[in-house]
Design an enzyme around this catalytic site. Structure first.
Site, mmCIF file in Angstrom:
data_model
loop_
_atom_site.group_PDB
_atom_site.id
_atom_site.type_symbol
_atom_site.label_atom_id
_atom_site.label_comp_id
_atom_site.label_asym_id
_atom_site.label_seq_id
_atom_site.Cartn_x
_atom_site.Cartn_y
_atom_site.Cartn_z
ATOM 1 N N LYS A 8 51.044 35.995 36.556
ATOM 2 C CA LYS A 8 50.296 34.732 36.586
ATOM 3 C C LYS A 8 51.233 33.510 36.574
ATOM 4 C CE LYS A 8 46.624 37.012 37.031
ATOM 5 N NZ LYS A 8 45.396 37.313 36.314
HETATM 6 C C1 LIG Z 1 44.260 38.217 35.928
HETATM 7 C C2 LIG Z 1 42.860 37.749 35.922
HETATM 8 C C3 LIG Z 1 42.010 37.898 34.816
HETATM 9 C C4 LIG Z 1 42.404 38.695 33.608
HETATM 10 O O1 LIG Z 1 43.589 38.257 33.053
HETATM 11 P P1 LIG Z 1 44.313 39.162 31.926
HETATM 12 O O2 LIG Z 1 45.183 38.186 31.201
HETATM 13 O O3 LIG Z 1 45.094 40.199 32.672
HETATM 14 O O4 LIG Z 1 43.259 39.741 31.069
HETATM 15 C C5 LIG Z 1 40.752 37.331 34.854
HETATM 16 N N1 LIG Z 1 40.323 36.663 35.946
HETATM 17 C C6 LIG Z 1 41.089 36.514 37.041
HETATM 18 C C7 LIG Z 1 40.548 35.748 38.198
HETATM 19 C C8 LIG Z 1 42.372 37.070 37.068
HETATM 20 O O5 LIG Z 1 43.120 36.948 38.172
#
Ligand SMILES: *Cc1c(COP(=O)(O)O)cnc(C)c1O
Length: 373
Positions: A175
């Protein structure tokens, strides 16, 4: 991207002896809230999925409720609604921005709908004024899925600083900023903040750090609700503090690469992601393109040809209504989501990261040009 500063920050936490949620997690929350603006509370959690679950729980979402969710998202956006015994109602996305289509949302609305979860897809900042206006008119709670954002602005205002009930960020490894695993809830609503904080730590009225600091009564706590175990460790928070300080530079690096892609790919039979309006800031988490139906190669062939040249791509996302569980579970007409289906049929995400050089971008864009011209 992890550098020496992140490694040093982890070492110093290891040496401090306090590994779980403590002073570093608080420092990270305060720095994160301060980066977004005044009057905001930030609650650190161990994933965005945990954050979405806590935010939805704090909003009172439960059995009998329905929640509007775009079908073009990661499954976690909708799963947390099921965890609370409520039902997601899938909604199509806007063709240009690939964010939730409020006109379709209005048609999917039922008397049971109590909330909407807009997703800032790929880092494109949703039109928050429009979402909040829609929610006000229909009496809905608003939880933003900002897993693709940090930082981002819409109409001059930071994502995470709007008047939604909560906004949730992800610090998963891929991310915009990362702590390995992690997430953050931001809110202006003190009731939601307090509920999320308590439910994050087993539903106890005091967390371990608070008890540790109050000499004499460290054993004393009460259980107010059957809570979860969603706290962020100080080890992760220490990485987050460094990453937060680099978040503007990382975003600029991604924007530079994205703009170079936009320059080089605009005359090909494909759609590029939309740029943000001039008063807004795109987080540029992804660079998802859509290969046109009449292009010389299909999406699958483009992915294979790029892979053969050592260029890794991905697809964000196969829409939820095409996934086994959600297909079986949700009610919708076969032609309910034309824009998401059209996008997915040609979708692939090109590599995009802050340290990409102009040469890196040119190599990928050049390969795509050769395949599709
Ligand atoms: C990655 C992601 C999540 C979940 O994130 P985590 O931190 O891995 O739980 C939720 N929504 C979207 C759109 C994502 O890309």
């Amino acid at each position: 991207m992890i550098g020496e500063a992140e490694i040093e920050a982890v070492m110093s936490v290891l040496r401090s002896g306090w590994l779980t949620t403590g002073a570093k997690a608080r420092e990270f929350e305060q720095a994160f809230a301060a980066a977004l603006g005044d009057g905001i509370e930030a609650i650190a959690v161990n994933s965005a999925t945990a954050g979405l679950h806590l935010a939805a729980e704090a909003c009172g979402i439960g059995p009998g409720d329905e929640v509007l969710v775009p079908t073009l998202t990661f499954t976690a956006t909708a799963s947390v609604i099921r965890h609370l015994g409520a039902d997601p109602v899938l909604v199509d996305v806007d063709r240009a921005t690939r964010t939730i289509d409020l006109e379709h949302a209005a048609r999917r609305l039922t008397p049971r709908c109590t909330a909407i979860i807009p997703v800032h897809f790929g880092g494109f900042p949703c039109d928050m004024a429009a979402v909040l206006d829609f929610a006000r008119r229909h009496g809905l709670r608003v939880i933003e899925d900002a897993a693709h954002v940090m930082p981002g602005h819409r109409s001059g205002r930071a994502i995470g600083a709007w008047e939604s009930d909560a906004c949730v960020f992800s610090f998963y490894a891929t991310k915009p900023i990362t702590t390995g695993e992690g997430g953050m809830i931001t809110t202006r609503n003190p009731v939601i903040a307090a509920r999320a904080r308590m439910m994050r730590s087993h539903g106890l009225d005091r967390d371990a750090f608070d008890r540790f600091r109050k000499v004499g009564t460290s054993w004393a706590y009460d259980v107010a609700a059957p809570g979860f175990k969603y706290n962020l460790t100080d080890l992760a928070a220490a990485i987050g503090i460094v990453q937060l300080g680099r978040s503007d530079d990382l975003r600029s690096g991604r924007q530079r690469a994205a703009e170079r892609y936009l320059d080089q790919l605009s005359d090909l039979p494909l759609d590029c992601p939309a740029a943000a309006p001039s008063d807004s800031l795109h987080s540029w988490h992804l660079f998802p393109i859509r290969v046109h139906e009449d292009a010389p190669l299909t999406r699958d062939d483009v992915i294979a040809a790029l892979a053969a040249q050592g260029i890794g791509t991905s697809v964000h996302y196969r829409p939820l209504h095409q996934m086994a569980y959600w297909r079986r579970y949700s009610t919708f007409a076969p032609d309910e989501f034309p824009e998401s289906d059209r996008y997915f049929a040609g979708a692939l995400s090109l590599p995009l990261f802050a340290s990409m050089t102009d040469g890196d971008v040119d190599r990928v864009a050049g390969a795509v040009r050769k395949l599709l011209r």
